[in-house]
Design a protein around this motif. Structure first.
Motif, PDB file in Angstrom:
ATOM      1  N   ARG A 260       0.761  -1.084  -0.216  1.00 11.34           N
ATOM      2  CA  ARG A 260      -0.089   0.011   0.087  1.00 11.34           C
ATOM      3  C   ARG A 260       0.804   1.270   0.105  1.00 11.34           C
ATOM      4  N   GLN A 262       1.095   5.083   1.043  1.00 10.12           N
ATOM      5  CA  GLN A 262       0.360   5.999   2.160  1.00 10.12           C
ATOM      6  C   GLN A 262       0.550   7.405   1.575  1.00 10.12           C
ATOM      7  N   MET A 294      -7.601   6.569   5.878  1.00  9.10           N
ATOM      8  CA  MET A 294      -6.954   6.093   7.199  1.00  9.10           C
ATOM      9  C   MET A 294      -7.198   7.163   8.379  1.00  9.10           C
ATOM     10  N   GLY A 298      -2.465   7.332  11.067  1.00 13.98           N
ATOM     11  CA  GLY A 298      -2.081   6.411   9.703  1.00 13.98           C
ATOM     12  C   GLY A 298      -1.935   5.024  10.443  1.00 13.98           C
ATOM     13  N   GLN A 315      -4.660   5.578   1.725  1.00 16.98           N
ATOM     14  CA  GLN A 315      -3.792   4.371   1.061  1.00 16.98           C
ATOM     15  C   GLN A 315      -4.305   3.763   0.040  1.00 16.98           C
TER      16      GLN A 315
END
Length: 757
Positions: A260, A262, A294, A298, A315
């Motif tokens: 992922r 972010q 998110m 995070g 993400q």
């Protein structure tokens, strides 16, 4: 509606061109944008109702060139992209012709119309709309360093609109080659809003980001504000970038199928958008298949969503084969579903904007015959129906009913202008018969118009067929062209015996010593064997110097000249090119170089009308097409046998992009800088008057084919020592080999034995 025919046309394509011009003339287009001198000749002679616009492919870059087009009957010129605002203003206000400039879009590294790289080294001609985009390739230096040395940023002039308007620009051009309707909608909406003075700073940025999500490289204002602008090339990355939306914070689960990306997004994003991240070479692009908002920390469980608003901490699941992605790398939105919805595109109904021909109709009714005559211009058709027609109960309504029937022309190419009914006996004709008569007579008229058009087209085709003229005895004449006297300094008297002409490009030589050097060669080979060539590019800062040279040479009795750009006519004799008086004392003979392309018979005829006695065939042409021209124009055509053909001619200094800074005009490099393309093409960057010229490391040479050329009618051959500095002894050695029919080592033939694409 403007139609672009701004490519070079081969001899065998002329019949198809004529049919195309006949069609666009018939449907009433507003203008034709052209490059080829042959297309210009055909339009002016056979389709004079068509309005001419000069393409940027004509490389018009100064006031003299714009005036030349005006005198040739053009209404508008699209100027070279490389000009400054001052130059644009001068041309717009003094040329007497409408000026169009590029406002937004992709840039070529070379002057448009002067790029031969794709054609000569890759077999697909940019001058014929088939550019292979070599300037977007990576090039390697001797050190092994690679960069996109010639990859230009996109021109974008939103902050220069007011200045361009004040300069007198009549039209602003958005480059849209191979772009989508969405791109056209977004760019035109943006600049229309700016011209109308509508958007504030935030809305302006929103428009710009919309465009960038569709297609965009980094933007530059090129040389509009300054000819010294160095922010023009993107040497690190090539291709579409997108609108910046954030920086990489981290990549989670790298190497798994749940990796992922972010980051915090600066604009709204949604599933099925596209994203890109800058990597060395080309950006890495991927779709937004899974989008998760998110918590601000995070950490913890995020929420899978369809869309995320600006400012969200998100993400995005990466593809399994994603490359290594660095922290703080810029993330771009390269495709936006929201933008696609914002600019809706509706297709017009078929025939909604059809151009219809006005027709006059006369109907004559008798007791046994019904006749209709329809006419348009010189075309006339009749149709007759035999029947029995009786007096009507309401004769006063017959004419209105008949006219109404003949107004029903929606499924035809016609519209009713004049209508008359000759019905002295006041007879009645049923509507069904009138409708049948209308269909018959309009069908007959359509056939008659088609027959007339075909006759006209065939007549034009016949008049432009290549003639085969009996060639004179095969006496071969050689000429040499140079842009530096040092290249030919080792030639002695015996070398000049077989040379019928020396052509000297005066662009590089200083005015102070030019006449002295010319006089030296005049005493050696004769003044009547020397021709003065004007440079292909003469910008405003160079004009006074060139005019000074021309005036000085005229005063010293030099009368043989060569043109390589339409501006030459105004520099040599500021009067209409169509009426150039070659009996003037300072012009005894005018020739043209290959940049005034002759790839078809009509182009040769056009140059002849402009006073050109001899023309030079293009090195990007091949034997098959050349042969047709040589059979008719062998005595007037010069074939280049050996040349360091300019692949690119550019105002963007390649050397400064290679070393990372400008070396200053007075200290600019004078040697050769070798590069190797990603396709293993070896090229050399040279410098001419602080202008970058890219040539092949191996010269173009077709001396092995001289017999075939002579057999088809060629009588004049040229050896060029231009765009490259030769050791004098090496230049003599090459001349000796060519004169004896031998090919120097390491040369190439470009498209000569194949068909130019």
């Amino acid at each position: 509606v403007f139609v672009t025919i701004n490519t070079l046309v081969l001899n065998h394509e002329i019949p198809e061109l004529i049919e195309m011009l006949a069609t666009i003339s018939e449907i009433g287009v507003d203008a034709v944008i052209v490059q080829d001198l042959g297309v210009i000749h055909i339009i002016k002679k056979y389709f004079p109702s068509l309005t001419l616009h000069g393409s940027t492919q004509l490389a018009i870059h100064n006031l003299a060139g714009a005036i030349a087009l005006r005198e040739m009957g053009f209404r508008r010129v699209t100027l070279a992209r490389e000009l400054t605002l001052k130059e644009i203003s001068t041309i717009a206000k003094q040329s007497g012709i409408e000026v169009e400039t590029f406002l937004h879009g992709a840039l070529c590294y070379s002057y448009s119309g002067l790029c031969l790289y794709s054609s000569m080294l890759r077999g697909s001609s940019g001058n014929r709309g088939r550019c292979n985009y070599p300037c977007r390739d990576s090039f390697e230096q001797k050190s092994g360093k690679k960069s996109f040395t010639f990859s230009m940023k996109d021109i974008a002039l939103p902050d220069d609109l007011a200045s361009l308007r004040e300069a007198g620009v009549a039209s602003l051009k958005i480059e849209g080659r191979k772009k989508s309707p969405l791109y056209v909608a977004a760019t035109t909406s943006y600049y229309r809003a700016l011209l109308d003075g509508k958007p504030g700073p935030e809305e302006k940025k929103s428009y710009e980001d919309d465009i960038k999500t569709i297609f965009s490289r980094p933007w530059t204002n090129l040389y509009v504000r300054s000819s010294n602008n160095t922010d023009t090339v993107d040497t690190e990355t090539v291709g579409h970038r997108g609108a910046p939306i954030g920086k990489v914070q981290t990549v989670l689960n790298t190497g798994s199928n749940n990796a992922r990306l972010q980051f915090r997004t600066e604009r709204p994003i949604e599933r099925h958008d596209g994203m890109q991240i800058d990597l060395p070479g080309r950006p890495f692009g991927f779709p937004v298949d899974t989008l998760i908002i998110m918590p601000e920390s995070g950490k913890g469980q995020g929420k899978t969503v369809f869309e995320a608003p600006a400012g969200s901490f998100v993400q995005v699941v990466l593809p399994l084969d994603h490359p290594e992605i660095s922290k703080n790398a810029t993330i771009y939105c390269s495709s936006s579903q929201a933008v696609k919805r914002r600019y809706k595109f509706t297709r017009p109904k078929p025939g909604e904007f059809k151009i219809r021909k006005g027709i006059d109709v006369e109907i004559v009714v008798s007791e046994s015959h019904l006749t209709a005559t329809a006419s348009h211009s010189s075309a006339k058709a009749k149709s007759e129906i035999i029947g029995s027609f009786e007096k009507g109960k309401k004769p006063e309504g017959m004419e209105a009913m008949a006219k109404q029937s003949f107004e029903k022309l929606g499924d035809t190419d016609f519209t009713l202008n004049k209508f008359s009914l000759n019905n002295p006996s006041k007879l009645f004709v049923p509507v069904s018969i009138l409708n049948r008569l209308r269909r018959d007579v309009t069908s007959n008229l359509r056939s008659e118009i088609a027959t007339q058009t075909k006759t006209v087209i065939n007549g034009i085709k016949d008049s432009l067929k290549t003639l085969s003229i009996q060639a004179s005895a095969p006496e071969v004449k050689w000429s040499i062209k140079t842009d530096a006297f040092s290249n030919i300094s080792a030639f002695d008297v015996s070398d000049w015996k077989d040379i019928s002409e020396l052509v000297v490009d005066i662009g590089n030589e200083s005015s102070s010593c030019l006449t002295e050097k010319l006089d030296k060669y005049s005493s050696l080979i004769g003044k009547d064997k020397i021709r003065i060539a004007l440079p292909v590019i003469t910008r405003d800062i160079e004009e006074n110097g060139l005019k000074e040279k021309i005036d000085k040479l005229k005063s010293h009795g030099w009368t043989r000249w060569e043109a390589s750009n339409l501006s030459a006519w105004q520099f040599l004799h500021p009067s209409p090119p169509s009426a150039i008086n070659t009996t003037k004392s300072f012009i005894s003979e005018l020739s043209s170089d290959f940049q005034l392309y002759v790839l078809n018979r009509a182009a040769a005829l056009q140059l002849s009308q402009l006073g050109v006695k001899r023309f030079t065939l293009s090195p990007e042409d091949g034997l098959e097409n050349m042969s047709g021209l040589l059979r008719e124009f062998g005595a007037k055509a010069t074939v280049i046998i050996y040349q360091d053909t300019p692949m690119f001619i550019s105002e963007t200094c390649a050397y400064s992009k290679i070393i990372g800074k400008c070396a200053d005009r007075k200290k600019c490099f004078t040697g050769e800088f070798p590069l190797v393309s990603g396709k293993k093409e070896h090229v050399i960057v040279t410098n001419r008057n602080c202008r970058s010229v890219v040539i092949s490391a191996t010269p173009y040479c077709i001396v092995n084919h001289m017999k075939s050329l002579v057999d088809t009618g060629a009588r004049r051959f040229r050896v060029d020592y231009i765009f490259r500095n030769y050791e004098p002894d090496r230049a003599v050695e090459i001349w000796h080999m060519l004169r004896n029919g031998k090919k120097p080592k390491s040369t190439f033939e470009a498209n000569f034995t194949s068909t130019i694409l």
